[in-house]
Scaffold this motif. Structure first.
Motif, mmCIF file in Angstrom:
data_model
loop_
_atom_site.group_PDB
_atom_site.id
_atom_site.type_symbol
_atom_site.label_atom_id
_atom_site.label_comp_id
_atom_site.label_asym_id
_atom_site.label_seq_id
_atom_site.Cartn_x
_atom_site.Cartn_y
_atom_site.Cartn_z
ATOM 1 N N TYR A 183 -45.316 18.004 37.532
ATOM 2 C CA TYR A 183 -44.232 18.666 36.806
ATOM 3 C C TYR A 183 -43.863 17.831 35.585
ATOM 4 O O TYR A 183 -44.074 16.622 35.548
ATOM 5 C CB TYR A 183 -43.009 18.839 37.712
ATOM 6 N N SER A 184 -43.285 18.470 34.586
ATOM 7 C CA SER A 184 -42.940 17.800 33.335
ATOM 8 C C SER A 184 -41.926 16.674 33.564
ATOM 9 O O SER A 184 -40.860 16.886 34.157
ATOM 10 C CB SER A 184 -42.352 18.808 32.342
ATOM 11 N N LEU A 185 -42.259 15.472 33.083
ATOM 12 C CA LEU A 185 -41.361 14.332 33.220
ATOM 13 C C LEU A 185 -40.064 14.569 32.454
ATOM 14 O O LEU A 185 -38.974 14.215 32.932
ATOM 15 C CB LEU A 185 -42.049 13.056 32.703
ATOM 16 N N MET A 186 -40.168 15.186 31.281
ATOM 17 C CA MET A 186 -38.985 15.424 30.466
ATOM 18 C C MET A 186 -38.001 16.367 31.169
ATOM 19 O O MET A 186 -36.790 16.109 31.218
ATOM 20 C CB MET A 186 -39.378 15.999 29.095
ATOM 21 N N TYR A 189 -50.036 -0.647 44.612
ATOM 22 C CA TYR A 189 -50.844 -0.616 43.379
ATOM 23 C C TYR A 189 -51.041 0.833 42.959
ATOM 24 O O TYR A 189 -51.859 1.556 43.531
ATOM 25 C CB TYR A 189 -52.199 -1.284 43.630
ATOM 26 N N VAL A 190 -50.273 1.255 41.936
ATOM 27 C CA VAL A 190 -50.306 2.648 41.498
ATOM 28 C C VAL A 190 -50.170 2.709 39.974
ATOM 29 O O VAL A 190 -49.147 2.280 39.429
ATOM 30 C CB VAL A 190 -49.154 3.472 42.132
ATOM 31 N N PRO A 191 -51.190 3.193 39.230
ATOM 32 C CA PRO A 191 -51.054 3.336 37.774
ATOM 33 C C PRO A 191 -49.870 4.245 37.451
ATOM 34 O O PRO A 191 -49.751 5.330 38.019
ATOM 35 C CB PRO A 191 -52.377 3.978 37.359
ATOM 36 N N THR A 192 -49.024 3.795 36.539
ATOM 37 C CA THR A 192 -47.755 4.489 36.314
ATOM 38 C C THR A 192 -47.474 4.693 34.831
ATOM 39 O O THR A 192 -47.727 3.795 34.016
ATOM 40 C CB THR A 192 -46.593 3.669 36.950
ATOM 41 N N ASN A 193 -46.961 5.866 34.518
ATOM 42 C CA ASN A 193 -46.503 6.165 33.162
ATOM 43 C C ASN A 193 -45.578 5.046 32.684
ATOM 44 O O ASN A 193 -44.687 4.605 33.412
ATOM 45 C CB ASN A 193 -45.755 7.506 33.193
ATOM 46 N N LYS A 194 -45.780 4.556 31.464
ATOM 47 C CA LYS A 194 -45.030 3.385 31.007
ATOM 48 C C LYS A 194 -43.527 3.642 30.920
ATOM 49 O O LYS A 194 -42.730 2.696 31.077
ATOM 50 C CB LYS A 194 -45.560 2.905 29.651
ATOM 51 N N TYR A 195 -43.121 4.886 30.695
ATOM 52 C CA TYR A 195 -41.687 5.183 30.635
ATOM 53 C C TYR A 195 -41.065 5.089 32.027
ATOM 54 O O TYR A 195 -39.960 4.562 32.199
ATOM 55 C CB TYR A 195 -41.463 6.576 30.044
ATOM 56 N N VAL A 196 -41.779 5.590 33.020
ATOM 57 C CA VAL A 196 -41.304 5.501 34.403
ATOM 58 C C VAL A 196 -41.287 4.047 34.851
ATOM 59 O O VAL A 196 -40.337 3.583 35.492
ATOM 60 C CB VAL A 196 -42.186 6.345 35.343
ATOM 61 N N LEU A 197 -42.337 3.296 34.495
ATOM 62 C CA LEU A 197 -42.417 1.894 34.892
ATOM 63 C C LEU A 197 -41.330 1.081 34.199
ATOM 64 O O LEU A 197 -40.753 0.165 34.801
ATOM 65 C CB LEU A 197 -43.799 1.330 34.567
ATOM 66 N N TRP A 198 -41.040 1.411 32.955
ATOM 67 C CA TRP A 198 -39.942 0.725 32.261
ATOM 68 C C TRP A 198 -38.629 0.937 33.018
ATOM 69 O O TRP A 198 -37.845 -0.007 33.189
ATOM 70 C CB TRP A 198 -39.789 1.258 30.830
ATOM 71 N N GLY A 199 -38.412 2.167 33.479
ATOM 72 C CA GLY A 199 -37.196 2.444 34.238
ATOM 73 C C GLY A 199 -37.128 1.608 35.496
ATOM 74 O O GLY A 199 -36.072 1.047 35.836
ATOM 75 N N HIS A 200 -38.263 1.499 36.207
ATOM 76 C CA HIS A 200 -38.292 0.676 37.414
ATOM 77 C C HIS A 200 -38.009 -0.781 37.083
ATOM 78 O O HIS A 200 -37.160 -1.434 37.700
ATOM 79 C CB HIS A 200 -39.650 0.774 38.108
ATOM 80 N N HIS A 201 -38.742 -1.310 36.096
ATOM 81 C CA HIS A 201 -38.628 -2.721 35.762
ATOM 82 C C HIS A 201 -37.219 -3.057 35.275
ATOM 83 O O HIS A 201 -36.608 -4.037 35.732
ATOM 84 C CB HIS A 201 -39.655 -3.080 34.688
ATOM 85 N N PHE A 202 -36.712 -2.243 34.370
ATOM 86 C CA PHE A 202 -35.411 -2.504 33.765
ATOM 87 C C PHE A 202 -34.290 -2.510 34.795
ATOM 88 O O PHE A 202 -33.485 -3.441 34.873
ATOM 89 C CB PHE A 202 -35.150 -1.448 32.682
ATOM 90 N N THR A 203 -34.237 -1.469 35.631
ATOM 91 C CA THR A 203 -33.134 -1.397 36.586
ATOM 92 C C THR A 203 -33.299 -2.405 37.720
ATOM 93 O O THR A 203 -32.314 -2.833 38.322
ATOM 94 C CB THR A 203 -33.016 0.021 37.174
ATOM 95 N N LEU A 247 -37.838 17.030 34.435
ATOM 96 C CA LEU A 247 -37.321 16.378 35.638
ATOM 97 C C LEU A 247 -36.268 15.331 35.285
ATOM 98 O O LEU A 247 -35.281 15.162 36.005
ATOM 99 C CB LEU A 247 -38.467 15.727 36.406
ATOM 100 N N THR A 248 -36.482 14.627 34.168
ATOM 101 C CA THR A 248 -35.509 13.626 33.729
ATOM 102 C C THR A 248 -34.175 14.281 33.401
ATOM 103 O O THR A 248 -33.108 13.832 33.851
ATOM 104 C CB THR A 248 -36.030 12.870 32.495
ATOM 105 N N ALA A 249 -34.238 15.344 32.613
ATOM 106 C CA ALA A 249 -33.006 16.050 32.229
ATOM 107 C C ALA A 249 -32.273 16.583 33.451
ATOM 108 O O ALA A 249 -31.047 16.436 33.586
ATOM 109 C CB ALA A 249 -33.342 17.181 31.263
ATOM 110 N N ALA A 250 -33.039 17.194 34.361
ATOM 111 C CA ALA A 250 -32.420 17.752 35.563
ATOM 112 C C ALA A 250 -31.850 16.648 36.450
ATOM 113 O O ALA A 250 -30.729 16.767 36.974
ATOM 114 C CB ALA A 250 -33.450 18.569 36.348
ATOM 115 N N GLY A 251 -32.601 15.557 36.606
ATOM 116 C CA GLY A 251 -32.156 14.461 37.458
ATOM 117 C C GLY A 251 -30.888 13.803 36.943
ATOM 118 O O GLY A 251 -29.952 13.538 37.714
ATOM 119 N N VAL A 252 -30.846 13.539 35.636
ATOM 120 C CA VAL A 252 -29.655 12.903 35.049
ATOM 121 C C VAL A 252 -28.452 13.844 35.144
ATOM 122 O O VAL A 252 -27.325 13.411 35.445
ATOM 123 C CB VAL A 252 -29.922 12.504 33.584
ATOM 124 N N ALA A 253 -28.686 15.149 34.896
ATOM 125 C CA ALA A 253 -27.597 16.122 34.984
ATOM 126 C C ALA A 253 -27.012 16.169 36.401
ATOM 127 O O ALA A 253 -25.778 16.160 36.586
ATOM 128 C CB ALA A 253 -28.098 17.508 34.579
#
Length: 561
Positions: free
Chosen positions: A183-186, A49-63, A188-194
């Motif tokens: 740290y900034s989600l944006m 049970y952890v409150p989560t940013n909806k964009y991060v949670l969407w990524g979890h749910h979708f994949t 980290l996202t760019a770096a992670g995808v790269a």
């Protein structure tokens, strides 16, 4: 016809679903409340049970819900023709999947994050809960055992996908730690995808493989064991440490993949070479009705989505209004993947002409993930100028990562079910997360190696049950949501009508398969199929009894007033 026409039709429908229909359902039917205290806040334990940013949670749910199914199902179902496949994916996503996924997430959130099986007790009754959990556990057993085979087969067939698939785990662990430090989600996202795409490129040079035989087992069987050991560990880690960041990065990776695939359609405008309706089906091909509606599950509607929505996603929902973004938009993401899969395997990118397509799709079981990888890679390489080898590794990695995230969530969900059994039946040892995880993994391995021998492919033996069982579960989930709405005095037609349609088609498919299994002499599948069909009937009768009693009590109260 050009594939671009199919894309425009499908995308226009999905946009209508998101901007119009989902908004109506969220505001007028489910009435999502931004001030409602979600289980993520009320029961916050820092692990599940952890409150989560909806964009991060969407990524979890979708994949987690996507897996390989929105690729495999449509790539097989096009055997009946691409028109019925496109129509079911489009309208199924808008009026069925989105409503189902958002509804399961909302219903669970309103009941302290309980799984759809456990909360059925609150809505319908104790007997329903026990029946529900049987179907859910059987479905999770199928998914986990089979996806282990899918990933292992992919690793053996495409060694270049091994390095990026495991590299994604390392990247996710790092991102999980950095997100906790704000740290900034944006960034980290760019770096992670790269980094992930660099690892995919490196995979074309770094081909990792296991010995053909090790410890008396094949390479594929050893991969299955390794994957389940990993899944057991991953399922016990706090969701923020691996599950969330891994799924989010995989979601971003898929968005890039979809941009490449959809962009390739607009750049190359490939012609469809597969027939709109296939009039040259092989003898013994199953009837399109009702089998189309269980062959394409993920990508239209899937009972597995309800398990994820009420199992992991509801425990991480920050605000109730995020259920629309996470649930409905997650369904749209899956529908868009199913749609582009249809174009990839039915266009000139996959087969030079109609005759060649018929030669490849000689019978109903042909197609699947290999067809998507081959057709999608040809589409991308032809439009974007990439090497076809890189494009194949990219798509093979996408399939492996999707299947892997589904397997991660699937084992965690099995652990939840076993822990719920511990609470329900007073089995204290099952309440332990470690014990429940071990039981879940051992059950999967027992199916994999007990039924499949040294190959570890035992899950494939009961996989023919997945389609009908999955859709029956979807109808039962819609049933729980419908009863909740009726009890709350809200309009229920928007869930009732999809429930009736899915129940009829999936029940008929189950009956057809029951006869086929009996004729084949496969009495194990006959028994399991019969159990699922009986359970679904019993749940429906229980629900009808509850609704009838509720309405009588309501009418009596009105008369007394």
């Amino acid at each position: 016809m050009s594939g671009i026409g199919i894309v425009i039709f499908g995308v226009a429908g999905l946009l209508f679903g998101w901007f119009v229909y989902s908004k109506f359902i969220a505001e007028k039917i489910y009435r999502l409340d931004p001030d409602f205290q979600t289980p993520a806040h009320e029961l916050n334990d820092g692990i599940d049970y952890v409150p989560t940013n909806k964009y991060v949670l969407w990524g979890h749910h979708f994949t987690s819900v996507a897996g390989a199914a929105p690729i495999v199902g449509p790539a097989i179902a096009v055997y009946w023709g691409w028109v019925p496949a496109v129509l079911w994916v489009t309208f199924g996503t808008i009026f069925f999947a989105g409503v189902h996924d958002m509804g399961a997430l909302w219903a669970s959130t309103r009941n302290k994050g309980k799984s759809i099986g456990a909360l059925s007790e609150n809505v319908i009754g104790k007997r329903t809960r026990s029946l529900f959990l049987i179907v859910i556990f059987l479905l999770l057993l199928m998914v986990n055992a089979v996806f282990g085979v899918v990933i292992a087969t992919g690793f053996v067939g495409t060694p270049g996908s091994v390095f990026p698939a495991w590299m994604a785990i390392v990247v996710a662990l790092i991102i999980g730690q950095l997100l906790r430090r704000n740290y900034s989600l944006m960034i980290l996202t760019a770096a992670g995808v790269a980094i992930l795409y660099l690892s995919i490129w490196a995979g074309t040079f770094i081909e990792l493989s296991l010995p053909e035989t090790m410890f008396g087992l094949t390479a594929s069987a050893n991969w299955i064991i390794i994957l389940f050991v990993y899944a057991a560990i991953a399922s016990m880690l706090p969701v923020w440490m691996l599950l969330q960041p891994r799924d989010f990065i995989n979601g971003m990776q898929l968005i890039v993949g979809l941009i490449l695939l959809y962009g390739a359609v607009f750049l190359s405008m490939p012609e469809m070479v597969a027939p709109a309706f296939n009039g040259q089906t092989a003898e013994g091909t199953p009837s399109m009705f009702p089998l189309l509606f269980v062959t394409i599950a993920c990508g239209a509607i899937s009972g597995f989505h309800g398990i994820v929505a009420s199992g992991t996603s509801s425990k991480q929902l920050d605000k109730e209004t995020d259920a629309r973004f996470v649930g409905y938009l997650g369904a749209i993401g899956e529908g868009s993947l199913a749609l582009i899969t249809i174009v990839a395997v039915c266009s000139v990118a996959y087969a030079a002409n109609t005759e060649q397509w018929h030669a490849v799709y000689a019978q109903f079981s042909d197609g699947g993930a290999p067809a998507f990888v081959a057709g999608g890679a040809a589409l991308i390489s032809g439009a974007w100028g990439m090497s076809e080898g890189f494009a194949q590794v990219l798509l093979a990695t996408m399939v492996a990562l999707f299947a892997g995230t589904t397997m991660d969530s699937g084992v965690r969900l099995q652990r939840y079910i076993i822990q719920e059994w511990g609470d329900i039946y007073g089995i204290k040892v099952f309440r332990s997360g470690m014990v429940a995880t071990c039981v879940a993994v051992l059950a999967c391995l027992l199916l994999a190696f007990g039924a499949g021998g040294s190959s570890g492919a035992g899950g494939m033996i009961i996989w023919p049950l997945f389609g009908a069982t999955n859709q029956i579960l979807a109808s039962l989930t819609l049933l729980v949501i419908t009863v909740m709405l009726i009890k709350m005095g809200r309009p229920a037609y928007y869930t009732l009508l999809p429930m009736i349609f899915v129940l009829i088609t999936s029940f008929l498919a189950g009956l057809i398969q029951l006869v086929a299994f009996y004729e084949q002499g496969n009495y194990l599948l006959v028994a399991l199929d019969f159990i699922v069909l009986v359970v679904s009937v019993l749940v429906m009768l229980e629900a009808a009894s509850v609704v009838s009693k509720f309405r009588k009590e309501g009418a009596k109260s009105a008369d007394q007033a």
